[in-house]
Scaffold this active site. Structure first.
Site, PDB file in Angstrom:
ATOM      1  CG  ASP B 148      -0.509  -0.252   2.268  1.00  0.00           C
ATOM      2  OD1 ASP B 148       0.713  -0.836   2.755  1.00  0.00           O
ATOM      3  OD2 ASP B 148      -1.165  -0.290   3.590  1.00  0.00           O
ATOM      4  CG  LEU B 180       1.142   0.081  10.617  1.00  0.00           C
ATOM      5  CD1 LEU B 180       1.604  -0.866  11.394  1.00  0.00           C
ATOM      6  CD2 LEU B 180       1.009   1.514  10.813  1.00  0.00           C
ATOM      7  CE  LYS B 240       4.969  -3.367   8.068  1.00  0.00           C
ATOM      8  NZ  LYS B 240       5.473  -1.949   7.433  1.00  0.00           N
ATOM      9  CB  SER B 336      11.531  13.640 -31.677  1.00  0.00           C
ATOM     10  OG  SER B 336      10.855  14.935 -31.814  1.00  0.00           O
ATOM     11  CD  GLU B 357       8.988  10.529 -20.115  1.00  0.00           C
ATOM     12  OE1 GLU B 357       8.608  10.629 -19.078  1.00  0.00           O
ATOM     13  OE2 GLU B 357       8.864  11.441 -21.022  1.00  0.00           O
ATOM     14  CG  PHE B 382      12.202  14.143 -22.018  1.00  0.00           C
ATOM     15  CD1 PHE B 382      12.608  15.080 -20.996  1.00  0.00           C
ATOM     16  CD2 PHE B 382      11.718  14.391 -23.123  1.00  0.00           C
ATOM     17  CE1 PHE B 382      12.309  16.415 -21.346  1.00  0.00           C
ATOM     18  CE2 PHE B 382      11.695  15.797 -23.564  1.00  0.00           C
ATOM     19  CZ  PHE B 382      11.950  16.537 -22.759  1.00  0.00           C
ATOM     20  CG  HIS B 406      15.853  15.777 -29.645  1.00  0.00           C
ATOM     21  ND1 HIS B 406      15.322  14.952 -30.454  1.00  0.00           N
ATOM     22  CD2 HIS B 406      15.223  17.054 -30.430  1.00  0.00           C
ATOM     23  CE1 HIS B 406      14.943  15.217 -31.464  1.00  0.00           C
ATOM     24  NE2 HIS B 406      14.593  16.435 -31.560  1.00  0.00           N
ATOM     25  NE  ARG B 464      15.617  19.434 -33.130  1.00  0.00           N
ATOM     26  CZ  ARG B 464      15.781  20.713 -34.028  1.00  0.00           C
ATOM     27  NH1 ARG B 464      16.887  21.096 -34.275  1.00  0.00           N
ATOM     28  NH2 ARG B 464      14.485  21.057 -34.393  1.00  0.00           N
TER      29      ARG B 464
END
Lengths: 629, 629
Positions: B148, B180, B240, B336, B357, B382, B406, B464
């Site tokens: 969680d 928890l 838990k 690109s 990504e 990126f 790029h 590029r």
């Protein structure tokens, strides 16, 4: 329909026209992504934004952050309409030397943070809004323009989660749902409900509108500022390139100037020069100031042991008590990084990011927008989760302090997922960064206050294991320094370590000394900026250097040393000891040995190197600490 | 209540007992986080999981991924119950040399991927499930156990978004809501509805249950496998440390062995040795195979210009046509990176990650789990968004090819947010990585097929700008090579560049040659592993080296060169030219000049260096390509 609505529409058209003009002058840029949001921003700046463009550092100002930073032509058109920049400067868009850059950066005083890596503006807006609520305690508002494409970034949902959790009703996000991304339709295109369901699930008020209906936009902003207890998102259906038939809602028009800008400008009704008198902040008040006491750094007794991570936590509490502007953020590991001490002592200035490292960094960046001094901490390995946020924070000229604990194989049994072994390389490669790796708790304590005053991204790597106290409490250490821990006139080799490996180097020096080989030992507690003079002197005087690091071979201590020796003649032989195979579990000692970076391997490497170089080893003498600081 | 239910409960107790035993033997680990999910996993392995532990590479096997990797004691207890490992081996948990590591890694044949950096297992599970639907086209199921706490990670919501979008009904996530985290309660504690609302908003079927009620667990799994058209998440309220009063739902018990394991084991009913006969795959079939043709790489005519990013795209299509196992993933910038060509030519093997990504890398990792050869691409800047995923992919021993376009200031007007200037450092610092930076389209084409066969993380940086074709179509280039582009017997200096800077170095060599200074020029198209012999020969023969890179000074070409010269005697003087101040917008030529990495600055630097070193420059001669390859 009112004359005010007409004025807003006219302003929207001006913002479109100016977006076309600037991008056409530049020969590149994103006019169509600007045109979709022009009406949304026209109404905002005309009626809702409170911002004194003449005094951008007025703490009462609202904050406007373009999370879709590529809509920069729109932002600059707004700045022109507000009188902050002239038309001539606007038309220098993307030219060399102009501050009207391709994507917004804080070289412009009205830009809080750099955007252009999508999915970061909203998380940072959450940080600014949190500062407004909990630190500044001022009723300024934060407005964030988001793209629909960037809603795919998980970081946006970290931001939605945190803003909902904190009930940030001073934050309004506007999603410009223009349906088209760079290469094609977005996942949800014009399904506004898809965004609404998600936003509501995360605890936000969501308002769907036609983003070209100025009356609807007006009502949406009015509802947003009336909403209490939760942030608001305005989900606006828009057309990319709205207002110009040749490009409106057309694929293949992303990030390109218009083919026929003159015709487009005519279609939009021609060039206008509407000036908008943006409202100034309408309340009085100053940022909240937290009470302070004098600085009393923790101290650790030589002869005992302590972990540098614990010293960091202790020193951060001391610094926080002495400076009301220091705040702490943690990624739900405060009992590992020891920010838990700050959380207990100064709960009003502690922020739990839960396990959301991107939001943690964004929160820190948002806090420093408002002049606070954030320290953010998690396992050093998990800072890699936010590397793009750190990269962009450097473009934002942000001043943030980061601490990564649990570095290297010396953490032991938890295994490689928890071991930072690339953090030094990653942080050294951040522009303008500072990289600290203290070897001793007293040294750590001395460096922590300096982190708060240092410009840029300041990273400190701390060690999980308790290590012997090497230095006296109160000894001076400064960012950019290195400490020669052992030195004689006859040193045959220099051992350079930091953090856990300095202790291994010292043990190796002991072993070598027993054989009559004197080894200089340098504590390279600052990797960047490196104390090149100390390293070069050791190179000249000993002719052989062994670097030892609990890190992959690339980009860490060894490479930092090699860089500052690049032009040295004669050049010492340099041997890099580093972690070269994937570790598993084991005790710290087992894993240091397996990696070949423990005292035994260092001493072996020194013997081999001295043999190679033609030994000149004589008896080593402990010179104690304090030389060449 | 049936005897089957009793058996499941007994198995759950055994899994708890064994989690306690292994962590107690280790002296560390996460028994309480294992105990919460024991009943969930007991029912899963007894009735729903289809997996042949004797044949872990059976393509028909289900996949079980512990996104909450710290629950490794539970996973290993399951492996023991299934007979995959013995009790003795289980009790080597976290010991040096044991494959029962602190967090799961694929050193165990039943573990698909390493986990332990939270928020990664579910995204990777999405990748595996997508492979099942769209590549393998086999009805195996993917089961993912999530914590969680990790639901705060944005990457989890990237995964929810993508799985919902693709309707992955072969994927079942189980959230172990034990309330928890490491330091305290989670954001939503036991508010199961908070998770349900979010999951449903993202298009999932959500089922709330008591995670300790085996009948409810059974019904939930049954509903999950009956659900079509959407993935299912089982949101299970658990405790838990369930079953042991001293730790059940107690704070401060995360990541620690129990204080009194013997009493706890007694409370749980003692040690058991239940063996579970896990069902084998119940269908026949083989993974889908895509048709192939012979490999015909693209070629580019010397005298023309082309961008390496375009050559990458062209070559990837050629490779995809020749190899049915090659697949492509992109982050919504395919026009690109030029993966758009692959998308058009081979749409069945192209996957759009949109702007997510982390999920893009996770999808690639998931695909390679099933033996596919993924190429993932976005702007190199990126890829930094997914650095932790790349780091963990290395721990997973994953084989993935990544391409970042790029790179550097030479992208021009878009500005620093879009410029990768730290990517070479970041990828060099990934264990076992390969880092390519081709300078020429024909060279790029030659390298792309090799990327598919290379183990580990293989990164290619593309440019590029269009640059002149230097090499003939079909010339051989291999990973690990460097190319001496110019060489004479009288070279006074060596210029080392790659990508865009090689072309600047060649222009500088022209200028120097006109002055009678011969400069060797090396195309360092592989940064890692570096062709150390070619670099060292240049060092010996010219005595002076200038490295030039469109990258920050740290961790890139310069440091790669310095590393392989570390032990050279005599050592050349090395000058590193790199980007040292934050760029803005401008033309590529303006920005290369401003950064001091264009031909003019290289030539100036060479003159200065030769003056310093005592010039031995004579007439330079073009030797053409092909030497020292």
């Amino acid at each position: 329909m009112t004359s005010q609505h007409d004025e807003w529409r006219e302003l929207g058209q001006q913002l479109r026209v100016d977006s076309i003009r600037s991008s056409s002058a530049a020969g590149s840029g994103h006019p169509t992504s600007s045109m979709s949001a022009a009406d949304l921003m026209a109404v905002l700046m005309s009626k809702y934004l409170h911002y004194d463009f003449g005094t951008p550092d007025d703490p009462r100002n609202d904050h406007l952050i373009f999370s879709k930073g590529h809509a920069s032509p729109l932002l600059y058109a707004m700045f022109k309409a507000a009188g902050a920049i002239g038309d001539d400067e606007m038309l220098t868009f993307r030219r060399f030397g102009s501050r009207i850059e391709g994507h917004p950066t804080p070289v412009l005083p009205w830009v809080d943070v750099a955007t252009g890596s999508l999915g970061q503006g909203l998380p940072i807006s959450v940080g600014v809004a949190l500062a407004g609520k909990r630190l500044d305690r001022l009723p300024y508002r934060v407005w964030c323009l988001c793209g629909d494409s960037e809603m795919a970034e998980g970081s946006m949902w970290e931001a939605f989660e945190q803003a909902g959790f904190h009930g940030l009703d001073n934050l309004t996000a506007v999603i410009d749902v223009n349906r088209l991304g760079q290469t094609g339709p977005t996942m949800h295109e014009w399904d506004l409900d898809a965004y609404r369901r998600r936003a509501e699930a995360f605890g936000w008020k969501a308002i769907e509108i036609d983003g070209h209906d100025v009356a609807a936009i007006d009502r949406a902003y009015a509802r947003a500022i009336e909403t209490t207890g939760q942030p608001t998102v305005i989900i606006a259906k828009t057309e990319k390139g709205h207002g110009v038939k040749a490009v409106a809602d057309q694929p293949g028009r992303h990030g390109k100037p218009l083919d026929d800008p003159d015709a487009a400008i005519e279609e939009l009704g021609g060039i206008r020069s509407i000036h908008v008198e943006v409202a100034r902040p309408d309340f009085t008040g100053r940022p909240h100031a937290f009470p302070t006491t004098t600085l009393t750094l923790p101290s650790y007794e030589p002869g005992t042991k302590e972990a540098t991570r614990k010293a960091f936590g202790d020193a951060l509490v001391a610094l926080g008590k002495a400076r009301g502007d220091v705040v702490a953020v943690d990624g739900e590991v405060g009992n590992s990084t020891y920010t838990e001490e700050f959380a207990k002592a100064l709960p009003d200035r502690f922020f739990q990011s839960y396990i959301a490292e991107q939001q943690m960094i964004a929160t820190a960046v948002g806090f420093q927008v408002r002049g606070w001094k954030p320290f953010a901490a998690t396992f050093a390995a998990f800072l890699s989760r936010a590397y793009d946020f750190v990269r962009m924070a450097a473009v934002s000229r942000a001043n943030i302090a980061l601490t990564g604990s649990h570095a290297g194989v010396s953490i032991g049994e938890d295994g490689p997922s928890q071991m930072a072994l690339e953090d030094l390389a990653a942080f050294r490669a951040v522009h303008g960064s500072t990289v600290l790796y203290p070897s001793d708790p007293n040294q750590t304590a001395a460096l922590v206050p300096q982190m708060a005053d240092r410009a840029g991204i300041v990273f400190m790597r701390t060690t999980r294991e308790k290590t012997p106290i090497l230095y006296q409490p109160g000894e001076p250490f400064h960012i950019g320094g290195a400490r020669v821990v052992r030195q004689t006139d006859d040193d045959a080799v220099t051992l350079i370590g930091a953090g856990i490996t300095l202790h291994e180097a010292l043990a190796a020096a002991d072993a070598l000394g027993a054989e009559g080989i004197a080894a200089r030992v340098i504590d390279l507690y600052t990797l960047k900026p490196i104390d090149a003079e100390t390293v070069r002197a050791a190179a000249r005087e000993t002719g052989a250097i062994i670097t030892v690091e609990d890190h992959w071979p690339e980009g860490g201590i060894g490479d930092a040393v090699l860089e500052c020796l690049a032009a040295e003649q004669p050049h010492p032989i340099v041997v890099k000891l580093a972690v070269r195979s994937m570790p598993g579990s084991g005790t710290p000692a087992e894993l240091l040995a397996a990696a070949g970076i423990d005292a035994t391997h260092i001493a072996d490497s020194a013997r081999e190197l001295i043999g190679r170089a033609g030994a000149r080893g004589r008896s080593g003498t402990e010179v104690g600490s304090g030389r060449r600081e």
